[in-house]
Design an enzyme around this catalytic site. Sequence first.
Site, mmCIF file in Angstrom:
data_model
loop_
_atom_site.group_PDB
_atom_site.id
_atom_site.type_symbol
_atom_site.label_atom_id
_atom_site.label_comp_id
_atom_site.label_asym_id
_atom_site.label_seq_id
_atom_site.Cartn_x
_atom_site.Cartn_y
_atom_site.Cartn_z
ATOM 1 N N SER A 146 -11.667 9.159 3.282
ATOM 2 C CA SER A 146 -12.185 9.935 4.408
ATOM 3 C C SER A 146 -11.774 11.404 4.264
ATOM 4 O O SER A 146 -12.178 12.047 3.306
ATOM 5 C CB SER A 146 -11.704 9.301 5.712
ATOM 6 N N ASP A 225 -19.776 1.499 8.579
ATOM 7 C CA ASP A 225 -18.791 2.537 8.949
ATOM 8 C C ASP A 225 -19.353 3.326 10.130
ATOM 9 O O ASP A 225 -20.413 3.952 10.008
ATOM 10 C CB ASP A 225 -18.603 3.426 7.713
ATOM 11 N N HIS A 259 -14.780 1.459 8.163
ATOM 12 C CA HIS A 259 -14.027 2.623 7.664
ATOM 13 C C HIS A 259 -12.540 2.307 7.467
ATOM 14 O O HIS A 259 -11.770 3.183 7.122
ATOM 15 C CB HIS A 259 -14.185 3.754 8.691
HETATM 16 N N1 LIG Z 1 -7.157 7.354 15.770
HETATM 17 C C1 LIG Z 1 -8.568 7.417 15.703
HETATM 18 C C2 LIG Z 1 -9.093 6.848 14.412
HETATM 19 C C3 LIG Z 1 -8.698 7.673 13.244
HETATM 20 C C4 LIG Z 1 -9.093 7.022 11.950
HETATM 21 O O1 LIG Z 1 -9.986 6.212 11.869
HETATM 22 N N2 LIG Z 1 -8.388 7.406 10.902
HETATM 23 C C5 LIG Z 1 -8.678 6.854 9.609
HETATM 24 C C6 LIG Z 1 -9.098 7.965 8.714
HETATM 25 S S1 LIG Z 1 -10.531 8.781 9.377
HETATM 26 C C7 LIG Z 1 -10.856 10.093 8.345
HETATM 27 O O2 LIG Z 1 -10.086 10.784 7.781
HETATM 28 C C8 LIG Z 1 -7.443 6.163 9.087
HETATM 29 O O3 LIG Z 1 -7.242 6.043 7.895
HETATM 30 N N3 LIG Z 1 -6.612 5.668 10.017
HETATM 31 C C9 LIG Z 1 -5.344 5.045 9.690
HETATM 32 C C10 LIG Z 1 -5.346 3.552 9.559
HETATM 33 O O4 LIG Z 1 -4.280 3.009 9.191
HETATM 34 O O5 LIG Z 1 -6.388 2.904 9.784
HETATM 35 C C11 LIG Z 1 -9.138 6.681 16.877
HETATM 36 O O6 LIG Z 1 -8.338 6.330 17.690
HETATM 37 O O7 LIG Z 1 -10.348 6.491 16.893
#
Ligand SMILES: N[C@@H](CCC(=O)N[C@@H](CSC=O)C(=O)NCC(=O)O)C(=O)O
Length: 280
Positions: A146, A225, A259
């Site tokens: 991402s 996604d 995602h």
């Molecule tokens: N906290 C957010 C969601 C954020 C999210 O989906 N982060 C992804 C990367 S998105 C793009 O860079 C991620 O890798 N999160 C960490 C994980 O461990 O899944 C929300 O609350 O929607």
Amino acid sequence: MMEKKGSAKTFGGEIVQYKITSEQLKSDTTFRVFIPGSGKYPVLYFLSGLTCTDENFATKAGALKKASELGIALVMPDTSPRGDGVPNEEGWDFGHGAGFYIDATREPYSTHYRMYSYITQELPGLLSKELSDKLDLSRQSIFGHSMGGHGALTLFLKNPGLYKSASAFSPICHPSDPRCQWGQKAFTGYLGSDSSTWKQHDATELIKTYEGPKVEILIDQGSADNFLPQNQLQPEEFEKAAKECGYPVKVRMQEGYDHSYYFISTFVEDHLEHHAKYLK
Ligand SMILES: N[C@@H](CCC(=O)N[C@@H](CSC=O)C(=O)NCC(=O)O)C(=O)O
């Protein structure tokens, strides 16, 4: 100096968390390193996405067994500078946890938000100094997820030859495009509103003028996604630009995947094998 914060034996190797005071970030920062065994190994950086630290990939991606088998060391940095003195904003897509792997030029962010220089210069310099018996920094590759996929693609394309190969999971491919709200927010905040300066940090723009070795780039993207229909990612724009300039890019649309790290862990071994072809 690298301070060892913790370590554990795993898959015959060792995962270690280090803390440093970064000259580029003007703050303390942590990163993790997985070293497969007692030899000297090529290095594969993983750049994580929004909200992540150096922990997410290490604990959720399921990459360590295959990295151990292939004899590849993994380096997993944090996603931004952090700490009380580091400016932050409300929301999870800017500020702490959202450094976008660029050097900010706009106050008040330009003092600390220098993730590009940290990842491409300071961190490899430190690793070659302090872990020279374990890591071969003449063989480096890079991948990410991402925001970190954007980081992996742009750092690779901006530094021909520095990395042997690049790959990404659901990368932000065209952050300077007006439809990409993450890119609009980050680039306005870190670089200012003159969008002509943004293209040098946009993989879809960079590939058009890239002149280094054309090593195939592997991208996996989940069809389910939720950020895809929001136009945050735009892999089709990157694929189109690559095709037009004859750069080999393999974009695999993975049916039904989202995602998350469930998606990453499903395909991470393919990415490690991809990099092993160029690192070994
Ligand atoms: N906290 C957010 C969601 C954020 C999210 O989906 N982060 C992804 C990367 S998105 C793009 O860079 C991620 O890798 N999160 C960490 C994980 O461990 O899944 C929300 O609350 O929607």
